[in-house]
Design a protein around this motif. Structure first.
Motif, PDB file in Angstrom:
ATOM      1  N   TYR A 183       0.863  -1.252   0.106  1.00  9.39           N
ATOM      2  CA  TYR A 183      -0.053   0.212  -0.037  1.00  9.39           C
ATOM      3  C   TYR A 183       0.792   1.280   0.093  1.00  9.39           C
ATOM      4  O   TYR A 183       0.554   2.116  -0.688  1.00  9.39           O
ATOM      5  CB  TYR A 183      -0.844   0.001   1.127  1.00  9.39           C
ATOM      6  N   ALA A 184       1.984   1.105   0.947  1.00 10.79           N
ATOM      7  CA  ALA A 184       2.795   2.184   0.613  1.00 10.79           C
ATOM      8  C   ALA A 184       3.495   2.677  -0.630  1.00 10.79           C
ATOM      9  O   ALA A 184       3.515   3.880  -1.046  1.00 10.79           O
ATOM     10  CB  ALA A 184       3.752   2.159   1.647  1.00 10.79           C
ATOM     11  N   ARG A 185       3.718   1.667  -1.244  1.00 14.91           N
ATOM     12  CA  ARG A 185       4.229   1.925  -2.766  1.00 14.91           C
ATOM     13  C   ARG A 185       3.118   2.253  -3.677  1.00 14.91           C
ATOM     14  O   ARG A 185       3.340   3.274  -4.445  1.00 14.91           O
ATOM     15  CB  ARG A 185       4.750   0.668  -3.271  1.00 14.91           C
ATOM     16  N   ASP A 186       1.865   1.787  -3.599  1.00 13.08           N
ATOM     17  CA  ASP A 186       0.944   2.242  -4.343  1.00 13.08           C
ATOM     18  C   ASP A 186       0.379   3.616  -4.156  1.00 13.08           C
ATOM     19  O   ASP A 186       0.108   4.445  -5.000  1.00 13.08           O
ATOM     20  CB  ASP A 186      -0.277   1.436  -4.244  1.00 13.08           C
ATOM     21  N   PHE A 187       0.620   4.219  -2.862  1.00 12.60           N
ATOM     22  CA  PHE A 187       0.104   5.582  -2.623  1.00 12.60           C
ATOM     23  C   PHE A 187       1.279   6.443  -2.998  1.00 12.60           C
ATOM     24  O   PHE A 187       0.719   7.538  -3.528  1.00 12.60           O
ATOM     25  CB  PHE A 187       0.200   5.507  -0.970  1.00 12.60           C
ATOM     26  N   ILE A 188       2.483   6.122  -3.056  1.00 10.93           N
ATOM     27  CA  ILE A 188       3.379   6.909  -3.825  1.00 10.93           C
ATOM     28  C   ILE A 188       3.391   6.873  -5.346  1.00 10.93           C
ATOM     29  O   ILE A 188       3.499   8.082  -5.947  1.00 10.93           O
ATOM     30  CB  ILE A 188       5.017   6.545  -3.397  1.00 10.93           C
ATOM     31  N   ASP A 189       3.265   5.574  -5.835  1.00  8.47           N
ATOM     32  CA  ASP A 189       3.116   5.744  -7.289  1.00  8.47           C
ATOM     33  C   ASP A 189       1.688   6.472  -7.968  1.00  8.47           C
ATOM     34  O   ASP A 189       1.745   6.537  -9.022  1.00  8.47           O
ATOM     35  CB  ASP A 189       3.046   4.355  -7.715  1.00  8.47           C
ATOM     36  N   SER A 209       7.522  16.073   1.492  1.00 10.02           N
ATOM     37  CA  SER A 209       7.838  14.981   2.161  1.00 10.02           C
ATOM     38  C   SER A 209       7.129  14.820   3.491  1.00 10.02           C
ATOM     39  O   SER A 209       6.590  13.811   3.812  1.00 10.02           O
ATOM     40  CB  SER A 209       9.232  14.775   2.502  1.00 10.02           C
ATOM     41  N   ILE A 210       7.331  15.947   4.116  1.00  9.46           N
ATOM     42  CA  ILE A 210       6.480  15.979   5.486  1.00  9.46           C
ATOM     43  C   ILE A 210       4.785  15.676   5.252  1.00  9.46           C
ATOM     44  O   ILE A 210       4.482  14.807   5.931  1.00  9.46           O
ATOM     45  CB  ILE A 210       6.566  17.321   6.363  1.00  9.46           C
ATOM     46  N   GLY A 211       4.275  16.241   4.322  1.00 13.61           N
ATOM     47  CA  GLY A 211       2.995  16.349   3.960  1.00 13.61           C
ATOM     48  C   GLY A 211       2.668  14.654   3.400  1.00 13.61           C
ATOM     49  O   GLY A 211       1.689  13.974   3.886  1.00 13.61           O
ATOM     50  N   THR A 212       3.546  14.210   2.792  1.00 17.35           N
ATOM     51  CA  THR A 212       3.448  12.821   2.259  1.00 17.35           C
ATOM     52  C   THR A 212       3.396  11.906   3.529  1.00 17.35           C
ATOM     53  O   THR A 212       2.649  10.690   3.389  1.00 17.35           O
ATOM     54  CB  THR A 212       4.486  12.331   1.238  1.00 17.35           C
ATOM     55  N   GLY A 213       4.490  11.943   4.247  1.00 21.53           N
ATOM     56  CA  GLY A 213       4.737  10.970   5.330  1.00 21.53           C
ATOM     57  C   GLY A 213       3.449  11.214   6.317  1.00 21.53           C
ATOM     58  O   GLY A 213       2.954   9.942   6.878  1.00 21.53           O
ATOM     59  N   TYR A 214       2.845  12.312   6.527  1.00 16.77           N
ATOM     60  CA  TYR A 214       1.809  12.388   7.290  1.00 16.77           C
ATOM     61  C   TYR A 214       0.563  11.835   6.892  1.00 16.77           C
ATOM     62  O   TYR A 214      -0.103  10.791   7.437  1.00 16.77           O
ATOM     63  CB  TYR A 214       1.319  13.857   7.505  1.00 16.77           C
ATOM     64  N   ARG A 215       0.110  11.883   5.363  1.00 20.34           N
ATOM     65  CA  ARG A 215      -0.760  11.400   4.870  1.00 20.34           C
ATOM     66  C   ARG A 215      -0.594   9.811   4.599  1.00 20.34           C
ATOM     67  O   ARG A 215      -1.490   8.682   5.017  1.00 20.34           O
ATOM     68  CB  ARG A 215      -1.059  11.674   3.429  1.00 20.34           C
ATOM     69  N   VAL A 216       0.564   9.394   4.653  1.00 19.08           N
ATOM     70  CA  VAL A 216       0.651   7.768   4.435  1.00 19.08           C
ATOM     71  C   VAL A 216       0.571   7.128   5.966  1.00 19.08           C
ATOM     72  O   VAL A 216      -0.120   5.946   5.935  1.00 19.08           O
ATOM     73  CB  VAL A 216       2.154   7.438   3.825  1.00 19.08           C
ATOM     74  N   LYS A 217       1.042   7.790   7.004  1.00 14.22           N
ATOM     75  CA  LYS A 217       0.933   7.428   8.228  1.00 14.22           C
ATOM     76  C   LYS A 217      -0.423   6.900   8.644  1.00 14.22           C
ATOM     77  O   LYS A 217      -1.082   6.202   9.240  1.00 14.22           O
ATOM     78  CB  LYS A 217       1.706   8.089   9.195  1.00 14.22           C
ATOM     79  N   LYS A 218      -1.341   8.269   8.336  1.00  8.30           N
ATOM     80  CA  LYS A 218      -2.640   8.168   8.590  1.00  8.30           C
ATOM     81  C   LYS A 218      -3.564   7.124   7.954  1.00  8.30           C
ATOM     82  O   LYS A 218      -4.339   6.503   8.443  1.00  8.30           O
ATOM     83  CB  LYS A 218      -3.278   9.651   8.178  1.00  8.30           C
ATOM     84  N   GLN A 219      -3.341   6.887   6.583  1.00 10.26           N
ATOM     85  CA  GLN A 219      -3.872   6.001   5.603  1.00 10.26           C
ATOM     86  C   GLN A 219      -3.447   4.379   6.276  1.00 10.26           C
ATOM     87  O   GLN A 219      -4.517   3.733   6.271  1.00 10.26           O
ATOM     88  CB  GLN A 219      -3.608   6.184   4.348  1.00 10.26           C
ATOM     89  N   LEU A 220      -2.214   4.221   6.663  1.00 14.74           N
ATOM     90  CA  LEU A 220      -1.958   2.976   6.990  1.00 14.74           C
ATOM     91  C   LEU A 220      -2.421   2.752   8.434  1.00 14.74           C
ATOM     92  O   LEU A 220      -2.876   1.500   8.678  1.00 14.74           O
ATOM     93  CB  LEU A 220      -0.254   2.879   7.309  1.00 14.74           C
ATOM     94  N   ASN A 221      -2.640   3.576   9.261  1.00 15.34           N
ATOM     95  CA  ASN A 221      -3.454   3.490  10.532  1.00 15.34           C
ATOM     96  C   ASN A 221      -5.036   3.187  10.291  1.00 15.34           C
ATOM     97  O   ASN A 221      -5.477   2.295  10.970  1.00 15.34           O
ATOM     98  CB  ASN A 221      -3.227   4.644  11.500  1.00 15.34           C
ATOM     99  N   GLU A 222      -5.607   3.799   9.348  1.00 19.17           N
ATOM    100  CA  GLU A 222      -6.856   3.381   9.075  1.00 19.17           C
ATOM    101  C   GLU A 222      -7.228   1.962   8.625  1.00 19.17           C
ATOM    102  O   GLU A 222      -7.989   1.205   8.839  1.00 19.17           O
ATOM    103  CB  GLU A 222      -7.379   4.414   8.437  1.00 19.17           C
ATOM    104  N   PRO A 250       5.884  -0.030 -10.375  1.00 20.82           N
ATOM    105  CA  PRO A 250       4.769   0.676 -10.211  1.00 20.82           C
ATOM    106  C   PRO A 250       3.446  -0.038 -10.648  1.00 20.82           C
ATOM    107  O   PRO A 250       3.500  -0.510 -11.770  1.00 20.82           O
ATOM    108  CB  PRO A 250       4.515   1.965 -10.514  1.00 20.82           C
ATOM    109  N   GLN A 251       2.535  -0.494  -9.747  1.00 24.34           N
ATOM    110  CA  GLN A 251       1.357  -1.517 -10.412  1.00 24.34           C
ATOM    111  C   GLN A 251       0.018  -0.356 -10.571  1.00 24.34           C
ATOM    112  O   GLN A 251      -0.855  -1.096 -10.906  1.00 24.34           O
ATOM    113  CB  GLN A 251       0.971  -2.388  -9.232  1.00 24.34           C
ATOM    114  N   VAL A 252       0.027   0.880 -10.227  1.00 26.08           N
ATOM    115  CA  VAL A 252      -0.983   1.861 -10.302  1.00 26.08           C
ATOM    116  C   VAL A 252      -0.608   3.035 -10.935  1.00 26.08           C
ATOM    117  O   VAL A 252       0.604   3.291 -11.266  1.00 26.08           O
ATOM    118  CB  VAL A 252      -1.390   2.087  -9.052  1.00 26.08           C
ATOM    119  N   LYS A 253      -1.454   3.486 -11.811  1.00 27.78           N
ATOM    120  CA  LYS A 253      -1.216   4.904 -12.707  1.00 27.78           C
ATOM    121  C   LYS A 253      -1.318   5.927 -11.782  1.00 27.78           C
ATOM    122  O   LYS A 253      -1.910   5.958 -10.599  1.00 27.78           O
ATOM    123  CB  LYS A 253      -2.232   4.788 -13.737  1.00 27.78           C
TER     124      LYS A 253
END
Length: 227
Positions: A125-131, A177-190, A219-222
């Motif tokens: 999921y972390a990879r797909d979120f960045i891609d 990077s700060i905003g991306t890290g915050y959003r990734v952490k929030k999505q992973l916790n949910e 990457p597996q997502v567009k």
């Protein structure tokens, strides 16, 4: 005067010594008991074997061994007969095959053969979120090349512009990077409240620093697609 003959041999009976009419062989007296016991055991073993039913498919009258026993015997024979050079060669071949599988998995995204750092639903999921989005950090390498070329030109205004661009790029990368890290952490916790998420945010940020074409696993997502 005739020669005197020796007295006949004696044996001890129930009522005292008595003469023997014939000589007793010494082998009969000193014969080993172990030979008699060995002969008796051999006769008993032959009788026991004769009572067993013969397998019609067995070539030598023995029951056919099970497949697992035969495989274990063949494996033990192969392991004992293998030399150190052959064992090292086999290990190299197995390692090469495992690396090939990992390389194919990195290109195709097969979870079975991915390295340990890329396995699991959290890392996927972390990879797909960045891609699925544009990241400022992924354009750092081409912007760095442009800024370096501007700084090499012996013109004061261009060198000043290159320095300002360096500062702007660094600030943009830090905030993004700060905003991306915050959003990734929030999505992973949910999405994965009970999963181990240690190192997932850093894993996502390191992937955001790479150009999209150079990312592994591929990457597996567009872009714009929800992971």
């Amino acid at each position: 005067m005739p020669a005197r003959l020796p007295p006949p041999p004696l044996f001890r009976g129930a009522y005292g010594p008595a003469p023997l009419d014939y000589p007793v062989p010494l082998g009969f007296v000193f014969r080993s008991r172990a030979k008699e016991e060995k002969a008796a055991s051999a006769v008993q073993a032959s009788l026991t074997d004769s009572k067993q039913t013969r397998d019609p498919q067995a070539p030598k009258g023995r029951p056919t061994p099970k497949r697992s026993e035969a495989q274990s015997q063949r494996r033990s024979v192969a392991n004992t007969s293998m030399t150190r050079k052959d064992a090292a060669k086999r290990q190299r071949e197995e390692r090469r095959a495992a690396l090939d599988k990992q390389r194919q998995a990195l290109a195709g995204g097969d979870e079975r053969y991915l390295p340990a750092r890329d396995k699991g639903p959290v890392r996927k999921y972390a990879r797909d979120f960045i891609d699925s989005r544009f990241n400022v950090a992924e354009f750092f390498l081409p912007m760095a090349v442009v800024i370096l070329m501007l700084s090499l030109v012996q013109v004061g205004s261009l060198q000043t512009t290159a320095l300002l661009l360096w500062l702007v790029v660094i600030v943009l990368i830090v905030f993004d990077s700060i905003g991306t890290g915050y959003r990734v952490k929030k999505q992973l916790n949910e999405r994965f409240p009970d999963e181990n998420k240690r190192g997932a945010v850093a894993y996502a940020l390191m992937r955001s620093l790479q150009m999209r074409r150079l990312r592994l696993p591929k990457p597996q997502v567009k872009r714009g697609e929800r992971p």
